[in-house]
Design a protein around this motif. Structure first.
Motif, PDB file in Angstrom:
ATOM      1  N   GLU A 150       0.830  -1.207   0.000  1.00 30.26           N
ATOM      2  CA  GLU A 150       0.000   0.000   0.000  1.00 30.26           C
ATOM      3  C   GLU A 150       0.859   1.249   0.000  1.00 30.26           C
ATOM      4  O   GLU A 150       0.557   2.230  -0.696  1.00 30.26           O
ATOM      5  CB  GLU A 150      -0.910  -0.040   1.233  1.00 30.26           C
ATOM      6  N   LEU A 151       1.924   1.189   0.736  1.00 31.70           N
ATOM      7  CA  LEU A 151       2.825   2.341   0.814  1.00 31.70           C
ATOM      8  C   LEU A 151       3.465   2.649  -0.537  1.00 31.70           C
ATOM      9  O   LEU A 151       3.496   3.811  -0.983  1.00 31.70           O
ATOM     10  CB  LEU A 151       3.891   2.039   1.866  1.00 31.70           C
ATOM     11  N   VAL A 152       3.938   1.621  -1.215  1.00 31.33           N
ATOM     12  CA  VAL A 152       4.586   1.844  -2.518  1.00 31.33           C
ATOM     13  C   VAL A 152       3.577   2.378  -3.527  1.00 31.33           C
ATOM     14  O   VAL A 152       3.874   3.298  -4.306  1.00 31.33           O
ATOM     15  CB  VAL A 152       5.233   0.530  -3.013  1.00 31.33           C
ATOM     16  N   LEU A 153       2.373   1.841  -3.487  1.00 34.00           N
ATOM     17  CA  LEU A 153       1.367   2.324  -4.436  1.00 34.00           C
ATOM     18  C   LEU A 153       0.989   3.773  -4.170  1.00 34.00           C
ATOM     19  O   LEU A 153       0.823   4.568  -5.108  1.00 34.00           O
ATOM     20  CB  LEU A 153       0.124   1.435  -4.361  1.00 34.00           C
ATOM     21  N   ALA A 158       0.045   6.788  -6.779  1.00 37.49           N
ATOM     22  CA  ALA A 158      -0.828   7.927  -6.481  1.00 37.49           C
ATOM     23  C   ALA A 158      -0.053   9.230  -6.406  1.00 37.49           C
ATOM     24  O   ALA A 158      -0.648  10.298  -6.541  1.00 37.49           O
ATOM     25  CB  ALA A 158      -1.568   7.677  -5.170  1.00 37.49           C
ATOM     26  N   GLY A 159       1.239   9.154  -6.176  1.00 38.78           N
ATOM     27  CA  GLY A 159       2.053  10.361  -6.159  1.00 38.78           C
ATOM     28  C   GLY A 159       1.987  11.151  -4.881  1.00 38.78           C
ATOM     29  O   GLY A 159       2.243  12.362  -4.884  1.00 38.78           O
ATOM     30  N   LEU A 160       1.650  10.497  -3.784  1.00 41.10           N
ATOM     31  CA  LEU A 160       1.600  11.204  -2.504  1.00 41.10           C
ATOM     32  C   LEU A 160       3.007  11.345  -1.952  1.00 41.10           C
ATOM     33  O   LEU A 160       3.890  10.527  -2.218  1.00 41.10           O
ATOM     34  CB  LEU A 160       0.722  10.444  -1.518  1.00 41.10           C
ATOM     35  N   SER A 161       3.199  12.384  -1.148  1.00 34.21           N
ATOM     36  CA  SER A 161       4.482  12.560  -0.485  1.00 34.21           C
ATOM     37  C   SER A 161       4.584  11.601   0.701  1.00 34.21           C
ATOM     38  O   SER A 161       3.618  10.926   1.071  1.00 34.21           O
ATOM     39  CB  SER A 161       4.622  14.004  -0.008  1.00 34.21           C
ATOM     40  N   ALA A 162       5.766  11.576   1.289  1.00 28.02           N
ATOM     41  CA  ALA A 162       5.944  10.690   2.442  1.00 28.02           C
ATOM     42  C   ALA A 162       5.041  11.118   3.592  1.00 28.02           C
ATOM     43  O   ALA A 162       4.494  10.255   4.306  1.00 28.02           O
ATOM     44  CB  ALA A 162       7.412  10.693   2.875  1.00 28.02           C
ATOM     45  N   GLU A 163       4.880  12.414   3.769  1.00 28.74           N
ATOM     46  CA  GLU A 163       4.012  12.892   4.847  1.00 28.74           C
ATOM     47  C   GLU A 163       2.553  12.502   4.588  1.00 28.74           C
ATOM     48  O   GLU A 163       1.846  12.028   5.489  1.00 28.74           O
ATOM     49  CB  GLU A 163       4.142  14.410   4.980  1.00 28.74           C
ATOM     50  N   GLU A 164       2.107  12.714   3.345  1.00 30.30           N
ATOM     51  CA  GLU A 164       0.717  12.364   3.017  1.00 30.30           C
ATOM     52  C   GLU A 164       0.499  10.859   3.124  1.00 30.30           C
ATOM     53  O   GLU A 164      -0.545  10.402   3.612  1.00 30.30           O
ATOM     54  CB  GLU A 164       0.393  12.853   1.608  1.00 30.30           C
ATOM     55  N   THR A 165       1.455  10.098   2.652  1.00 32.89           N
ATOM     56  CA  THR A 165       1.326   8.641   2.755  1.00 32.89           C
ATOM     57  C   THR A 165       1.264   8.209   4.215  1.00 32.89           C
ATOM     58  O   THR A 165       0.469   7.327   4.592  1.00 32.89           O
ATOM     59  CB  THR A 165       2.510   7.964   2.052  1.00 32.89           C
ATOM     60  N   GLY A 166       2.074   8.851   5.029  1.00 32.79           N
ATOM     61  CA  GLY A 166       2.043   8.520   6.452  1.00 32.79           C
ATOM     62  C   GLY A 166       0.704   8.849   7.076  1.00 32.79           C
ATOM     63  O   GLY A 166       0.212   8.109   7.937  1.00 32.79           O
ATOM     64  N   ASN A 167       0.092   9.938   6.643  1.00 32.39           N
ATOM     65  CA  ASN A 167      -1.219  10.285   7.191  1.00 32.39           C
ATOM     66  C   ASN A 167      -2.280   9.293   6.749  1.00 32.39           C
ATOM     67  O   ASN A 167      -3.201   8.992   7.503  1.00 32.39           O
ATOM     68  CB  ASN A 167      -1.595  11.689   6.724  1.00 32.39           C
ATOM     69  N   VAL A 168      -2.172   8.816   5.516  1.00 31.36           N
ATOM     70  CA  VAL A 168      -3.153   7.835   5.050  1.00 31.36           C
ATOM     71  C   VAL A 168      -3.003   6.532   5.821  1.00 31.36           C
ATOM     72  O   VAL A 168      -3.992   5.920   6.235  1.00 31.36           O
ATOM     73  CB  VAL A 168      -2.984   7.596   3.538  1.00 31.36           C
ATOM     74  N   LEU A 169      -1.773   6.122   6.033  1.00 36.22           N
ATOM     75  CA  LEU A 169      -1.532   4.820   6.651  1.00 36.22           C
ATOM     76  C   LEU A 169      -1.364   4.888   8.164  1.00 36.22           C
ATOM     77  O   LEU A 169      -1.156   3.850   8.796  1.00 36.22           O
ATOM     78  CB  LEU A 169      -0.275   4.187   6.024  1.00 36.22           C
ATOM     79  N   GLY A 170      -1.417   6.079   8.710  1.00 33.92           N
ATOM     80  CA  GLY A 170      -1.245   6.193  10.161  1.00 33.92           C
ATOM     81  C   GLY A 170       0.179   5.986  10.597  1.00 33.92           C
ATOM     82  O   GLY A 170       0.430   5.383  11.650  1.00 33.92           O
ATOM     83  N   MET A 171       1.126   6.464   9.826  1.00 32.43           N
ATOM     84  CA  MET A 171       2.550   6.331  10.156  1.00 32.43           C
ATOM     85  C   MET A 171       3.181   7.717  10.118  1.00 32.43           C
ATOM     86  O   MET A 171       2.631   8.659   9.552  1.00 32.43           O
ATOM     87  CB  MET A 171       3.274   5.433   9.137  1.00 32.43           C
TER      88      MET A 171
END
Lengths: 197, 239
Positions: A150-153, A158-171
């Protein structure tokens, strides 16, 4: 604060958070710009998660359309809790994809008319090679742990930044960077194993 | 607490010096294969993959199989059709369908014009004069089961028929439908005037009005005949 048509360009350049705030208030221009901005991300994400059915992306595109409609429907109820709007969108997308995977059927694929003019798209050989490589990437991604996949996708497709990805995944953003590094190393190792085999 | 506050130093930028008061985190200082330079490089690599403009540049290592596969995946899912602003115009397929429709209608009218449908249509037209009927080849006698509804032409040998004593039906009423030429019969039947039960009782043919023939089309369904049959098989007869 409703936007006039002359402010459309400024609204297009505004931050996603500002756009979201305007869209929640019901500004039609802000809603349109917001959907225009998130739709490509959602389409790519759904395509990467669902893949092709009978060689086409119709199912994934339909799910992406449902996600956009669901975002539009849920927009008046959205409350900014400090998390980026992308986490809200991809939370909806994850549910829609899960529903689609549960009811996955081999549906009939509509076909277009034969083109009358020249086709500028890549040729058959290049298209097939790209399909095969993309499918191989999906196969390798399915062998990753779920949170890494999920993180790689989210980061790459999806082109999310690391911060945005962390917010989506709770990290945290740092945890995302470490996890993506591990995921990429694992992908690399699996790809080399396959090429050797 | 696993979240890092905004003012806290980035552990990726300062490996080996964890922030004070922070719980033990399994990354990156305890991960032997992930130092800060590698983490930054991977982060930049994924950013370049996400920004598909750099997909073909030198920023991405071509020898990395994982990068190659991810790049192919990104390129594969990136072909997104734009949302149309307005409904699409009439597709060119409509013109082709129109010409096909015209051709099909022409063929259909040709086929129907030369078949029994045209003969059925001719039944609604005014009857030809008796002289023309006498000159024209008459159809074969009509079998009882096919008489009113049969639309098949008469390919067999035909016998000239005398003009009917019955007066011609009014042409303005569509119910006065004249049976078309029927299928040939291997065994010629007697003329129509002696075929029905009404005729056996000596009724003249003119008594059978065209209305009865048009609504039923079968002489056994004549209302008077039905009444007599019911009376014959009624309970009073059994007594």
């Amino acid at each position: 604060m409703p936007l006039r048509a002359a402010d459309e360009r400024r609204a297009g350049e505004a931050d996603l958070a500002d756009l979201t705030a305007l869209a929640v208030q019901g500004d039609p221009t802000a809603i349109e710009v917001l959907i225009t901005r998130i739709r490509p991300m959602v389409v790519r994400y759904c395509r990467a998660r669902l893949g092709r059915v009978s060689g086409q992306y119709h199912i994934a595109d339909d799910v992406a359309q449902e996600v956009c409609i669901a975002v539009l429907s849920a927009l008046p109820r959205y409350r900014d809790m400090g998390r980026p709007f992308a986490s809200f969108v991809f939370g909806i997308a994850a549910h829609k994809i899960a529903d689609a995977l549960r009811s996955a059927v081999r549906a009939a694929v509509p076909t277009e008319d034969l083109p009358d003019g020249p086709d500028d798209r890549p040729g058959p050989e290049e298209t097939v090679v790209r399909y095969i490589e993309a499918q191989r990437a999906r196969d390798l991604l399915t062998r990753l742990p779920e949170h890494q996949r999920e993180l790689v996708l989210l980061r790459v497709v999806a082109g999310l930044s690391a911060e945005e990805t962390g917010n989506v995944l709770g990290m945290s953003a740092g945890a995302v960077r470490v996890a993506q590094h591990r995921a990429l190393a694992r992908l690399r190792a699996m790809a080399r194993e396959e090429s050797i085999a | 607490m696993t979240e890092r506050s905004p003012s806290a130093p980035d552990p990726a930028a300062h490996p080996g010096s964890p922030p004070a008061g922070r719980a033990v985190v399994p990354w990156p200082e305890h991960d032997p294969d992930s130092d800060s330079a590698e983490l930054r490089r991977t982060d930049a690599l994924l950013d370049a993959l996400a920004a598909r403009s750099a997909a073909g540049s030198d920023a991405l290592p071509a020898a990395d199989p994982a990068v190659t596969l991810l790049r192919a995946l990104v390129a594969d899912v990136a072909e997104i059709a734009p949302v149309p602003d307005e409904p699409a115009a009439e597709p060119p397929r409509g013109r082709r369908r129109g010409s096909r429709t015209i051709v099909a209608l022409g063929v259909l009218s040709t086929v129907l014009g030369g078949s029994g449908v045209a003969a059925a249509r001719d039944g609604l037209l005014p009857a030809p004069p008796p002289a023309a009927v006498a000159e024209a080849p008459a159809p074969a006698p009509v079998p009882a089961e096919n008489a009113p509804g049969s639309l098949l032409p008469s390919p067999g040998p035909s016998v000239p028929r005398a003009p009917s004593p019955r007066p011609p039906a009014p042409s303005a009423r569509p119910v006065a439908w004249t049976p078309p030429p029927a299928t040939p019969s291997a065994r010629p039947r007697p003329p129509r005037e002696t075929a029905g039960p009404d005729d056996r009782r000596g009724r003249p043919p003119s008594v059978r009005t065209p209305r009865h023939r048009a609504t039923d089309g079968h002489p056994r369904r004549h209302p008077e005949h039905r009444h007599r049959g019911g009376h014959r098989h009624g309970p009073g007869d059994r007594r």
